[in-house]
Write an enzyme that holds these catalytic residues in place. Structure first.
Site, PDB file in Angstrom:
ATOM      1  CE  LYS A  70      15.364  -9.275 -19.723  1.00  0.00           C
ATOM      2  NZ  LYS A  70      14.478 -10.237 -19.070  1.00  0.00           N
ATOM      3  CG  ASP A 125      11.853  -8.844 -20.823  1.00  0.00           C
ATOM      4  OD1 ASP A 125      12.795  -8.746 -21.624  1.00  0.00           O
ATOM      5  OD2 ASP A 125      11.959  -9.444 -19.733  1.00  0.00           O
ATOM      6  CB  CYS A 184      12.628  -8.198 -16.508  1.00  0.00           C
ATOM      7  SG  CYS A 184      12.410  -9.997 -16.426  1.00  0.00           S
TER       8      CYS A 184
HETATM    9  C1  C5J Z   1       9.672  -9.785 -16.629  1.00  0.00           C
HETATM   10  C2  C5J Z   1       8.690 -11.585 -15.401  1.00  0.00           C
HETATM   11  N1  C5J Z   1       9.971  -9.421 -17.867  1.00  0.00           N
HETATM   12  N2  C5J Z   1       7.939 -10.792 -14.656  1.00  0.00           N
HETATM   13  N3  C5J Z   1       9.419 -11.103 -16.439  1.00  0.00           N
HETATM   14  O1  C5J Z   1       9.587  -8.965 -15.732  1.00  0.00           O
HETATM   15  O2  C5J Z   1       8.715 -12.784 -15.206  1.00  0.00           O
END
Ligand code: C5J
Length: 221
Positions: free
Chosen positions: A128, A23, A161
């Site tokens: 995802k 991400d 994530c």
């Molecule tokens: C991720 C989030 N990528 N913190 N998303 O960690 O909402």
């Protein structure tokens, strides 16, 4: 290859390993994106970009597989449970129009991986809908078909994530390692706690190591 890691050395064979960057998308990392609208200091996350870029370059040079993920929902939000969209009291919700297009929606400018880490041909890019990279993505089957057994992780955020993906990977039988300086949280104490949790009890979730240890292993061949 052997990486000097904690709680003990991490061994892998490059053809059976993948670098997974979770991400690293504009909405979480760049000023003006979703992360900032939630009240977070995104400069913390931006700070890992140079180390992550260096790992990506070294991994590509060695010929290793790269997997990029994005937290992304379909434009009709059919894969976004109302509980996720409604949680908390953000000024912008998933699917709303934000400064970089619709928040966490596939194809929008803010949903793209930052330029410094942009995927290249031959790399996997996984959208995802959940926190973990295996939920509703088909990634396990793809990795299995390629003979991948070891996953080296970077990305954001460490305790959300990244940690969720590492735990999902652990449950599916992968050996996972987290590159400590290639991951970050909006909350430094959560990052520190996640690292401790991952490697506790004899690597109950996986290993951790600084990226310098990976560079050393790649240089040693
Ligand atoms: C991720 C989030 N990528 N913190 N998303 O960690 O909402």
């Amino acid at each position: 290859m052997k990486i000097d890691a904690q709680p003990f050395a991490y061994e892998f064979e490059l053809p059976h390993a993948a670098l997974v960057l979770i991400d690293m998308q504009r909405d979480f990392i760049e000023p003006g994106g979703f992360g900032e609208t939630l009240g977070n200091d995104v400069s913390l996350l931006e700070a890992i970009v140079p180390a992550t870029q260096a790992v990506l370059a070294a991994w590509r040079a060695a010929g290793g597989l790269v997997v990029h993920t994005r937290e992304a929902h379909r434009p009709d939000l059919s894969d976004c449970p109302p509980a996720k969209r409604d949680r908390g009291n953000p000024s912008l919700r998933i699917g709303d129009v934000g400064p970089m297009g619709r928040i966490l929606v596939a194809g929008e400018p803010g949903n793209q991986i930052i330029d410094a880490l942009a995927p290249i041909d031959g790399e996997l890019v996984i959208d995802k809908p959940g926190k973990g990279m295996f939920y509703a993505t088909g990634l396990h089957e793809t990795l299995r078909s390629r003979g991948i057994t070891h996953l080296l992780f970077g990305g954001v955020t460490t305790e959300v994530c990244v940690q969720t993906s590492m735990r999902e990977a652990n449950d599916r039988g992968y050996e996972g390692l987290l590159l400590e300086d290639c991951t970050e949280s909006y909350f430094p104490r959560f990052k520190a706690a996640a690292i401790e949790m991952i490697r506790a009890q004899g690597a109950i979730v996986g290993w951790t190591a600084p990226s310098a240890a990976l560079h050393a292993a790649l240089a040693a061949g």
